[in-house]
Design a protein around this motif. Structure first.
Motif, short mmCIF file in Angstrom:
data_model
loop_
_atom_site.label_atom_id
_atom_site.label_comp_id
_atom_site.label_asym_id
_atom_site.label_seq_id
_atom_site.Cartn_x
_atom_site.Cartn_y
_atom_site.Cartn_z
N UNK A 57 13.57 1.86 0.32
CA UNK A 57 14.88 1.38 0.57
C UNK A 57 15.06 0.31 -0.49
N UNK A 58 16.08 -0.11 -0.83
CA UNK A 58 16.36 -1.30 -1.99
C UNK A 58 15.61 -2.54 -1.91
N UNK A 70 12.20 -2.23 -2.36
CA UNK A 70 11.85 -2.10 -3.51
C UNK A 70 11.80 -3.48 -4.36
N UNK A 71 12.85 -4.10 -3.94
CA UNK A 71 13.09 -5.38 -4.75
C UNK A 71 11.91 -6.44 -4.35
N UNK A 101 4.79 3.21 -1.35
CA UNK A 101 5.86 2.90 -2.27
C UNK A 101 7.15 2.55 -1.49
N UNK A 102 7.96 1.57 -1.61
CA UNK A 102 9.15 1.26 -0.95
C UNK A 102 9.81 2.40 -0.81
N UNK A 141 4.42 -7.34 -6.36
CA UNK A 141 3.30 -6.31 -6.74
C UNK A 141 3.18 -7.21 -8.29
N UNK A 142 4.04 -7.12 -9.17
CA UNK A 142 3.62 -7.57 -10.43
C UNK A 142 2.54 -8.94 -10.71
N UNK A 165 0.69 -1.42 -0.07
CA UNK A 165 -0.03 0.00 -0.10
C UNK A 165 0.86 1.24 0.17
N UNK A 170 8.80 -5.75 -3.04
CA UNK A 170 7.57 -5.00 -3.68
C UNK A 170 7.64 -5.32 -5.31
N UNK A 171 8.80 -5.21 -5.74
CA UNK A 171 8.90 -5.54 -7.26
C UNK A 171 8.73 -7.17 -7.65
#
Lengths: 207, 207
Positions: free
Chosen positions: A143-144, A147-148, A140-141, A154-155, A138, A150-151
Motif C-alpha cells: 500500500x502507499x 511504499x513511501x 515488498x510493500x 530502504x535506500x 523483508x 519503505x522508500x
C-alpha cells in the motif's frame, strides 16, 4: 571541561560524562562562564554562542589523516575517535565515513529522514502520507503508506550496508539508535564526536 | 489511436509508434479531435485535458493481479506489460515494482533526483553544491560535491540493486536511460506504460 559540537539543527554539549542538546536557533542557557571548547558547521549558531560565552574553537587541533577536501569538522572529529570501521552520523543529514588503519578513506552524505520526508511531500499530495517507521524491509510493500515508508528507509539502509562491506559500524546522531537496529555488526555511540574532540585536546595537552 | 499517460510533471503521448511529452502545467496542443485514451495520476492536468479534448479514461480496464491497495494507474499499466522482472519508472518520483509469473508482488517509491537534490538544498547552504552525475560509485568521495553526488545516486542505485535480487530490470521514465547504465541485466523501454495500455485495450476489443 565543557565541549560543544554545533550542528545544523542543535547545539550538542558534553561535560563530565553528561551530554545534552539545545536547539540551534536560540541561545543556550549554560549557567556557567567557563570556556566552551567548540566545533561548528553552523556559522549563525556559532556567532550567537560567541556573543555570550567564551568560545574556544578547536577545529585546528584535528589531525585526521585524510585526502578529503572540505570535510565537516564534526565528521572529522568523529572519525578521529575510530581507527577502523564505518562512522554513520544520522542527524539532519546522514554522513557515512570509512576509517581503515587510522586513515580516512572517504565518505558521503545523504539527506536525513526529515529532509527525505520533505522530498516526498514536494512531489505530490498523494505521497504526503504518514511514515510507518516499523514497516518490514523483508517484504515488498502492499500500500502507499508502506511504499513511501519503505522508500524512505530502504535506500538509506541499503546504501549504508553496501558501502560498509562488512566493516563494523558506529552510529551516532539523533537517528543513530533507530538505524543501528538494522545492523547486527554495529553499536551506538552518542559521544563519538566528543571522543574525537577529547583525543585532540589530550594531544594538545589541554585536556 | 492516441494514448495519454499523465504524470506529476508531464503529459506523455503515444500514437502510431511515436511518443512525446508536454509539460503538465499547460494545455497540450494536439492538433486533433480524436479521442484520447488516458490514464492519470494528476487530477489538475486531467481536468485541463478534458476541457478541450474527448478524454476516455481507461483505468478500469487494468486487470493487474495484485494485492497492493492504491497502486497508481501508471505503475499498474507498466506492470501489466511485463510478466517477470523489475519495473523502475524513474521520473519525478522513482517507483520500483516486482512482477513474477504475471503477478505483482509489491513495490515502493523513492523521490526522484530533482526532489532528492531539493532535500540536500533544504538542509544547509553547504550542501547546495552542484551534482556530478558522472561521480564514480566504485570509490569513496574525497570532496563535498562528490560526497553529495554519490549520496544522491548511491542510495537509489543500491536500493534498486538490492530489491531486484538479480531479476531483469525494465527502466522507463525520464531518468530510466541514465539509471540503466548502472545495471548490466536491464533494458530501457520508454513505452512500457503504453504497452500495458495497449494490452488492456486489446483485451477489451477496443485496440
Amino acid at each position: 571541561m565543557l565541549l560543544c559540537d554545533i550542528g545544523n539543527s542543535f547545539y550538542h554539549f558534553y561535560k563530565n560524562g553528561a551530554f545534552w542538546k539545545e536547539e540551534a536557533y536560540k541561545l543556550p542557557n549554560l549557567k556557567t562562564k567557563e570556556p566552551v571548547y567548540t566545533i561548528s558547521v553552523n556559522d549563525k549558531a556559532l556567532k550567537r554562542l560567541k556573543e555570550y560565552y567564551e568560545v574556544i574553537e578547536i577545529a585546528e587541533f584535528c589531525s585526521l589523516n585524510t585526502g578529503y577536501v572540505g570535510l565537516g569538522v564534526d565528521r572529522a572529529f568523529a572519525c578521529m575517535a575510530i581507527d577502523d570501521g564505518v562512522i554513520v552520523d544520522a542527524g539532519t543529514a546522514i554522513t557515512i565515513d570509512v576509517m581503515q588503519g587510522g586513515s580516512h578513506l572517504g565518505g558521503f552524505v545523504i539527506p536525513g529522514f526529515a529532509a527525505l520526508k520533505g522530498a516526498f511531500d514536494s512531489i505530490s499530495d498523494k505521497l504526503d502520507v504518514g511514515v510507518n517507521f516499523g514497516v518490514s524491509l523483508d517484504m515488498l510493500p502492499q500500500n502507499t503508506k508502506d511504499a513511501v515508508s519503505f522508500g524512505l528507509l530502504y535506500p538509506v539502509i541499503s546504501s549504508i550496508e553496501s558501502a560498509s562491506r562488512g566493516k563494523f559500524i558506529h552510529f551516532t546522531g539523533g537517528d543513530g539508535q533507530f538505524l543501528s537496529r538494522f545492523f547486527d555488526n554495529s553499536i551506538v555511540d552518542e559521544l563519538l564526536v566528543f571522543k574525537g574532540m577529547q583525543k585532540a585536546l589530550k594531544r594538545e595537552g589541554i585536556w
